[in-house]
Design a protein around this motif. Structure first.
Motif, mmCIF file in Angstrom:
data_model
loop_
_atom_site.group_PDB
_atom_site.id
_atom_site.type_symbol
_atom_site.label_atom_id
_atom_site.label_comp_id
_atom_site.label_asym_id
_atom_site.label_seq_id
_atom_site.Cartn_x
_atom_site.Cartn_y
_atom_site.Cartn_z
ATOM 1 N N ALA A 151 2.637 9.034 3.067
ATOM 2 C CA ALA A 151 2.067 7.681 2.996
ATOM 3 C C ALA A 151 2.098 7.013 4.374
ATOM 4 C CB ALA A 151 2.818 6.841 1.975
ATOM 5 N N CYS A 152 3.195 7.185 5.089
ATOM 6 C CA CYS A 152 3.291 6.614 6.441
ATOM 7 C C CYS A 152 2.237 7.222 7.362
ATOM 8 C CB CYS A 152 4.680 6.838 7.026
ATOM 9 S SG CYS A 152 5.950 5.774 6.320
ATOM 10 N N CYS B 194 0.832 -1.209 0.000
ATOM 11 C CA CYS B 194 0.000 0.000 0.000
ATOM 12 C C CYS B 194 0.865 1.257 0.000
ATOM 13 C CB CYS B 194 -0.933 0.010 1.208
ATOM 14 S SG CYS B 194 -2.257 -1.198 1.131
ATOM 15 N N LYS B 195 1.894 1.250 0.798
ATOM 16 C CA LYS B 195 2.798 2.400 0.865
ATOM 17 C C LYS B 195 3.478 2.616 -0.487
ATOM 18 C CE LYS B 195 6.840 4.196 3.248
ATOM 19 N NZ LYS B 195 7.909 3.897 4.180
ATOM 20 N N SER B 196 3.915 1.534 -1.099
ATOM 21 C CA SER B 196 4.551 1.626 -2.416
ATOM 22 C C SER B 196 3.580 2.186 -3.453
ATOM 23 C CB SER B 196 5.041 0.241 -2.842
ATOM 24 O OG SER B 196 5.571 0.282 -4.130
ATOM 25 N N THR C 16 3.140 5.941 -2.931
ATOM 26 C CA THR C 16 4.291 6.763 -3.313
ATOM 27 C C THR C 16 4.544 6.735 -4.819
ATOM 28 O OG1 THR C 16 5.797 4.944 -2.799
ATOM 29 C CG2 THR C 16 5.439 6.582 -1.080
ATOM 30 N N SER D 277 6.986 9.599 0.981
ATOM 31 C CA SER D 277 7.020 8.457 1.895
ATOM 32 C C SER D 277 6.445 8.843 3.252
ATOM 33 C CB SER D 277 8.450 7.945 2.037
ATOM 34 O OG SER D 277 8.510 6.850 2.903
ATOM 35 N N LEU E 23 -1.162 5.782 6.442
ATOM 36 C CA LEU E 23 -1.303 4.388 6.872
ATOM 37 C C LEU E 23 -1.152 4.227 8.383
ATOM 38 C CD1 LEU E 23 0.747 2.723 4.017
ATOM 39 C CD2 LEU E 23 -1.728 2.655 4.316
#
Length: 91
Positions: free
Chosen positions: A76-77, A61-63, A66, A73, A80
């Motif tokens: 996204a962190c 999901c993070k990938s 981004t 990043s 999430l």
């Protein structure tokens, strides 16, 4: 007959005490039973695999966020709700 009955009742009470003591000892020895330990190890491995699978999903999901959505990043962190120390569980 009364004397015999009372002897048998006393013997029954004594055997009941011995049985309870033996069951208590068996229960305490179950902690070291190889089968119980093997089952516990198997359960631990299953939990670890599940945790790794969910960690993979979160990193995917993070990938996606981004690379495809152009988020940083850090953004996204935050989205999430993970920290920078988030990683796979250790043994």
């Amino acid at each position: 007959e009364n004397g015999e009955r009372s002897k048998k009742l006393a013997k029954l009470a004594e055997l009941s005490k011995k049985r309870k003591a033996a069951e208590a000892e068996l229960e305490s020895l179950k902690e070291n039973d190889p089968q119980v330990l093997a089952d516990l190890q198997k359960e631990f491995q299953l939990c670890k695999e599940a945790a790794n699978r969910w960690t993979d999903n979160i990193f995917s999901c993070k990938s996606y966020l981004t690379k495809k959505r152009g988020m940083s990043s850090k953004e996204a962190c935050r989205m999430l709700q993970i920290t920078s120390e988030f990683d796979y569980p250790e043994d």
